[in-house]
Design a protein around this motif. Structure first.
Motif, PDB file in Angstrom:
ATOM      1  N   GLY A  66       0.787  -1.234   0.000  1.00  0.00           N
ATOM      2  CA  GLY A  66       0.000   0.000   0.000  1.00  0.00           C
ATOM      3  C   GLY A  66       0.809   1.267   0.000  1.00  0.00           C
ATOM      4  N   ALA A  67       2.128   1.195  -0.225  1.00  0.00           N
ATOM      5  CA  ALA A  67       2.937   2.413  -0.290  1.00  0.00           C
ATOM      6  C   ALA A  67       2.886   2.984  -1.711  1.00  0.00           C
ATOM      7  CB  ALA A  67       4.375   2.093   0.090  1.00  0.00           C
ATOM      8  N   PHE A  68       3.059   4.298  -1.821  1.00  0.00           N
ATOM      9  CA  PHE A  68       3.109   4.930  -3.133  1.00  0.00           C
ATOM     10  C   PHE A  68       4.031   6.134  -3.075  1.00  0.00           C
ATOM     11  CE2 PHE A  68      -0.565   6.672  -0.901  1.00  0.00           C
ATOM     12  CZ  PHE A  68      -0.343   8.036  -1.005  1.00  0.00           C
ATOM     13  N   ASP A  69       4.408   6.649  -4.239  1.00  0.00           N
ATOM     14  CA  ASP A  69       5.388   7.725  -4.346  1.00  0.00           C
ATOM     15  C   ASP A  69       4.698   8.995  -4.831  1.00  0.00           C
ATOM     16  OD1 ASP A  69       7.513   9.381  -4.752  1.00  0.00           O
ATOM     17  OD2 ASP A  69       8.621   8.031  -6.071  1.00  0.00           O
ATOM     18  N   PHE A  70       4.697  10.034  -3.971  1.00  0.00           N
ATOM     19  CA  PHE A  70       4.059  11.294  -4.335  1.00  0.00           C
ATOM     20  C   PHE A  70       4.745  11.981  -5.520  1.00  0.00           C
ATOM     21  CE2 PHE A  70       2.146  11.328  -0.009  1.00  0.00           C
ATOM     22  CZ  PHE A  70       0.850  11.613  -0.376  1.00  0.00           C
ATOM     23  N   SER A  71       6.011  11.641  -5.759  1.00  0.00           N
ATOM     24  CA  SER A  71       6.757  12.297  -6.834  1.00  0.00           C
ATOM     25  C   SER A  71       6.486  11.691  -8.202  1.00  0.00           C
ATOM     26  CB  SER A  71       8.260  12.242  -6.540  1.00  0.00           C
ATOM     27  OG  SER A  71       8.732  10.903  -6.568  1.00  0.00           O
ATOM     28  N   THR A  72       5.604  10.691  -8.255  1.00  0.00           N
ATOM     29  CA  THR A  72       5.244  10.079  -9.539  1.00  0.00           C
ATOM     30  C   THR A  72       4.707  11.154 -10.492  1.00  0.00           C
ATOM     31  OG1 THR A  72       4.655   7.997  -8.448  1.00  0.00           O
ATOM     32  CG2 THR A  72       3.791   8.356 -10.670  1.00  0.00           C
ATOM     33  N   PRO A  73       5.225  11.239 -11.720  1.00  0.00           N
ATOM     34  CA  PRO A  73       4.712  12.234 -12.675  1.00  0.00           C
ATOM     35  C   PRO A  73       3.201  12.096 -12.863  1.00  0.00           C
ATOM     36  CG  PRO A  73       6.728  11.216 -13.507  1.00  0.00           C
ATOM     37  CD  PRO A  73       6.328  10.445 -12.286  1.00  0.00           C
ATOM     38  N   TYR A  86       1.500   1.121  -6.840  1.00  0.00           N
ATOM     39  CA  TYR A  86       1.792   0.999  -5.421  1.00  0.00           C
ATOM     40  C   TYR A  86       2.866  -0.072  -5.254  1.00  0.00           C
ATOM     41  CZ  TYR A  86      -2.325   3.771  -4.171  1.00  0.00           C
ATOM     42  OH  TYR A  86      -3.233   4.787  -4.021  1.00  0.00           O
ATOM     43  N   PHE A  87       3.429  -0.189  -4.054  1.00  0.00           N
ATOM     44  CA  PHE A  87       4.477  -1.183  -3.872  1.00  0.00           C
ATOM     45  C   PHE A  87       4.514  -1.676  -2.436  1.00  0.00           C
ATOM     46  CE2 PHE A  87       6.253   3.096  -3.697  1.00  0.00           C
ATOM     47  CZ  PHE A  87       6.961   3.111  -2.502  1.00  0.00           C
ATOM     48  N   VAL A  88       5.257  -2.775  -2.241  1.00  0.00           N
ATOM     49  CA  VAL A  88       5.395  -3.382  -0.927  1.00  0.00           C
ATOM     50  C   VAL A  88       6.736  -2.970  -0.338  1.00  0.00           C
ATOM     51  CG1 VAL A  88       6.346  -5.500  -1.940  1.00  0.00           C
ATOM     52  CG2 VAL A  88       5.415  -5.561   0.376  1.00  0.00           C
ATOM     53  N   SER A 129       9.088 -10.374  -3.543  1.00  0.00           N
ATOM     54  CA  SER A 129       8.248  -9.240  -3.932  1.00  0.00           C
ATOM     55  C   SER A 129       8.950  -7.915  -3.656  1.00  0.00           C
ATOM     56  CB  SER A 129       6.918  -9.285  -3.176  1.00  0.00           C
ATOM     57  OG  SER A 129       6.161 -10.409  -3.544  1.00  0.00           O
ATOM     58  N   VAL A 130       9.601  -7.832  -2.499  1.00  0.00           N
ATOM     59  CA  VAL A 130      10.234  -6.578  -2.100  1.00  0.00           C
ATOM     60  C   VAL A 130      11.444  -6.245  -2.963  1.00  0.00           C
ATOM     61  CG1 VAL A 130      11.500  -5.420  -0.233  1.00  0.00           C
ATOM     62  CG2 VAL A 130       9.420  -6.700   0.279  1.00  0.00           C
ATOM     63  N   TYR A 131      12.243  -7.240  -3.302  1.00  0.00           N
ATOM     64  CA  TYR A 131      13.523  -7.006  -3.960  1.00  0.00           C
ATOM     65  C   TYR A 131      13.493  -7.302  -5.458  1.00  0.00           C
ATOM     66  CZ  TYR A 131      15.020  -6.695   0.854  1.00  0.00           C
ATOM     67  OH  TYR A 131      15.134  -6.323   2.166  1.00  0.00           O
ATOM     68  N   SER A 132      12.339  -7.114  -6.066  1.00  0.00           N
ATOM     69  CA  SER A 132      12.235  -7.290  -7.515  1.00  0.00           C
ATOM     70  C   SER A 132      11.146  -6.363  -8.037  1.00  0.00           C
ATOM     71  CB  SER A 132      11.889  -8.740  -7.858  1.00  0.00           C
ATOM     72  OG  SER A 132      10.553  -9.041  -7.465  1.00  0.00           O
ATOM     73  N   GLU A 133      10.976  -6.362  -9.346  1.00  0.00           N
ATOM     74  CA  GLU A 133       9.927  -5.546  -9.949  1.00  0.00           C
ATOM     75  C   GLU A 133       8.532  -5.999  -9.521  1.00  0.00           C
ATOM     76  OE1 GLU A 133      10.195  -2.686 -11.721  1.00  0.00           O
ATOM     77  OE2 GLU A 133      12.258  -2.896 -11.028  1.00  0.00           O
ATOM     78  N   GLU A 134       8.450  -7.165  -8.949  1.00  0.00           N
ATOM     79  CA  GLU A 134       7.168  -7.696  -8.477  1.00  0.00           C
ATOM     80  C   GLU A 134       6.589  -6.861  -7.337  1.00  0.00           C
ATOM     81  OE1 GLU A 134       5.651 -11.704  -6.170  1.00  0.00           O
ATOM     82  OE2 GLU A 134       7.352 -11.898  -7.541  1.00  0.00           O
ATOM     83  N   ARG A 135       7.462  -6.037  -6.745  1.00  0.00           N
ATOM     84  CA  ARG A 135       6.978  -5.241  -5.604  1.00  0.00           C
ATOM     85  C   ARG A 135       5.947  -4.195  -6.029  1.00  0.00           C
ATOM     86  NH1 ARG A 135      12.037  -2.773  -6.552  1.00  0.00           N
ATOM     87  NH2 ARG A 135      12.012  -0.501  -6.649  1.00  0.00           N
ATOM     88  N   PHE A 136       5.899  -3.859  -7.313  1.00  0.00           N
ATOM     89  CA  PHE A 136       4.939  -2.880  -7.809  1.00  0.00           C
ATOM     90  C   PHE A 136       3.641  -3.562  -8.227  1.00  0.00           C
ATOM     91  CE2 PHE A 136       9.086  -0.932  -8.627  1.00  0.00           C
ATOM     92  CZ  PHE A 136       8.914   0.279  -7.973  1.00  0.00           C
ATOM     93  N   TYR A 137       2.531  -2.922  -7.944  1.00  0.00           N
ATOM     94  CA  TYR A 137       1.237  -3.432  -8.383  1.00  0.00           C
ATOM     95  C   TYR A 137       0.273  -2.270  -8.559  1.00  0.00           C
ATOM     96  CZ  TYR A 137      -0.415  -2.824  -3.543  1.00  0.00           C
ATOM     97  OH  TYR A 137      -0.764  -2.289  -2.320  1.00  0.00           O
TER      98      TYR A 137
END
Length: 366
Positions: A66-73, A86-88, A129-137
């Protein structure tokens, strides 16, 4: 359900050096952490985390979706559209604990009765999940959030969908409704939601509903949850009643409009409400969030109200009366559809005002 960016970033870097290839000892334990609600929008429904603890290996880590990045364009645009990534993250349990202590939100821990092999399997999957591209969803309010992702991980580990919704005869809207304590936020959310949230609940998507399901689930006759403990108690912080943040303030404003609203006020009001209807329809078509599709609240905030306001301004009484009849018919359909909907209890003041003004126009003699 969404962790603050700063907190999640710190969690991520604090455990960055952890190796996903590490194995756990037979003393390892896994538990589900259910975190309390908060006044902020991201904390309105609580949060779900997975704790892996192994004293023999010195591991005590919490995984959070459920984390996300506010700086996302184009952050706002992507959030509304529904394709925001979002990511783990993971981090130490003690940091997790102190964060919720600072926010005065409780933490309830439920230890799971699963085998060492299953705990190791889950541990490896989470680290992968955390240490690969799989962390994004791609986040979905009902179908893919901090709780559903955890539910899916546990069910995958168990090899069967043991954890599932046990809610009967309730819609998603009815389950969500009690969580919204801020009146005008609740009102706005009820208006923006479409028909999907009126469907019967089939998905475990809220932290406290997941907690309840865990306490009721059995595998081969044995409870999956071996213990439940409130590891962090929140102090009582009841929100005092505020007139300006209640249905009474809404009723007061609308009554004033009804009693003293001249033609200019009606023109302004119906223009704004008509534009809201346009917004509901456009967002429903544009967004990938299924919860926003088929928003029948556009029958209340009817886009035709813009045309009606124009006719009032131009003093075209014949066209205004015709539009008033059409809009009133749409409103009648809306009322019938709303009879069994829980949010009728907070939207009815708008219905009454619209009926009052439109009825006066329909009954007006030329």
């Amino acid at each position: 359900m969404i962790k603050k960016l700063l907190f999640t970033f710190l969690l991520f870097i604090s455990f960055l050096g952890f190796s996903q290839n590490s194995s756990l000892s037979n003393q390892a334990k896994v538990s589900i952490l259910t975190c309390g609600t908060g006044p902020e929008s991201y904390a309105m429904y609580g949060h779900t985390g997975i704790r892996i603890q192994d004293t023999a290996s010195g591991i005590d880590v919490v995984y959070n979706y459920g984390a996300f990045d506010f700086s996302t364009p184009n952050f706002i645009g992507r959030f509304v559209k529904g394709d925001l990534q979002y990511f783990v993250t993971n981090g130490s349990y003690i940091d997790f604990y102190y964060n919720y202590q600072a926010e005065n939100r409780e933490i309830i821990e439920q230890e799971l009765a699963i085998s060492s092999a299953q705990i190791n399997q889950l541990f490896q999957q989470l680290n992968a999940s955390v240490y690969s591209e799989e962390r994004f969803y791609t986040y979905k309010f009902i179908d893919r959030n901090c709780t559903t992702m955890v539910v899916d991980k546990i069910n995958t580990t168990l090899g069967k969908e043991y954890l599932k919704s046990r809610t009967t005869n309730q819609s998603y809207r009815e389950v969500l409704y009690p969580y919204m304590s801020d009146f005008y936020l609740k009102l706005g959310i009820q208006f923006i939601f479409g028909a999907k949230v009126d469907e019967p609940v089939t998905r475990l998507f809220l932290p406290y509903e997941f907690k309840k399901s865990l306490s009721q689930t059995k595998i081969q006759g044995k409870p999956i949850c071996t213990s439940t403990e409130t590891v962090l108690k929140a102090s009582n912080s009841s929100i005092p009643f505020a007139f300006w943040n209640s249905i009474y303030s809404l009723i007061t404003v609308l009554v004033i409009l009804a009693l003293f609203g001249k033609k200019g006020v009606q023109i302004g009001y119906f223009t704004v409400t008509g534009l809201l209807g346009v917004f509901f329809m456009v967002v429903g078509l544009y967004s990938m969030h299924e919860e926003l599709l088929w928003n029948y609240n556009a029958l209340l905030f009817n886009p035709l109200l813009i045309g009606y306001a124009w006719c009032l301004w131009k003093e075209n009484t014949k066209a205004a009366k015709l539009l008033a009849k059409i809009i009133a018919g749409c409103l009648a359909i809306y009322i019938v559809y709303m009879l069994d909907k829980i949010h009728l209890q907070i939207v009815w003041p708008f219905i009454v005002l619209h009926l009052y003004w439109l009825g006066k126009e329909v009954l007006k003699k030329n």
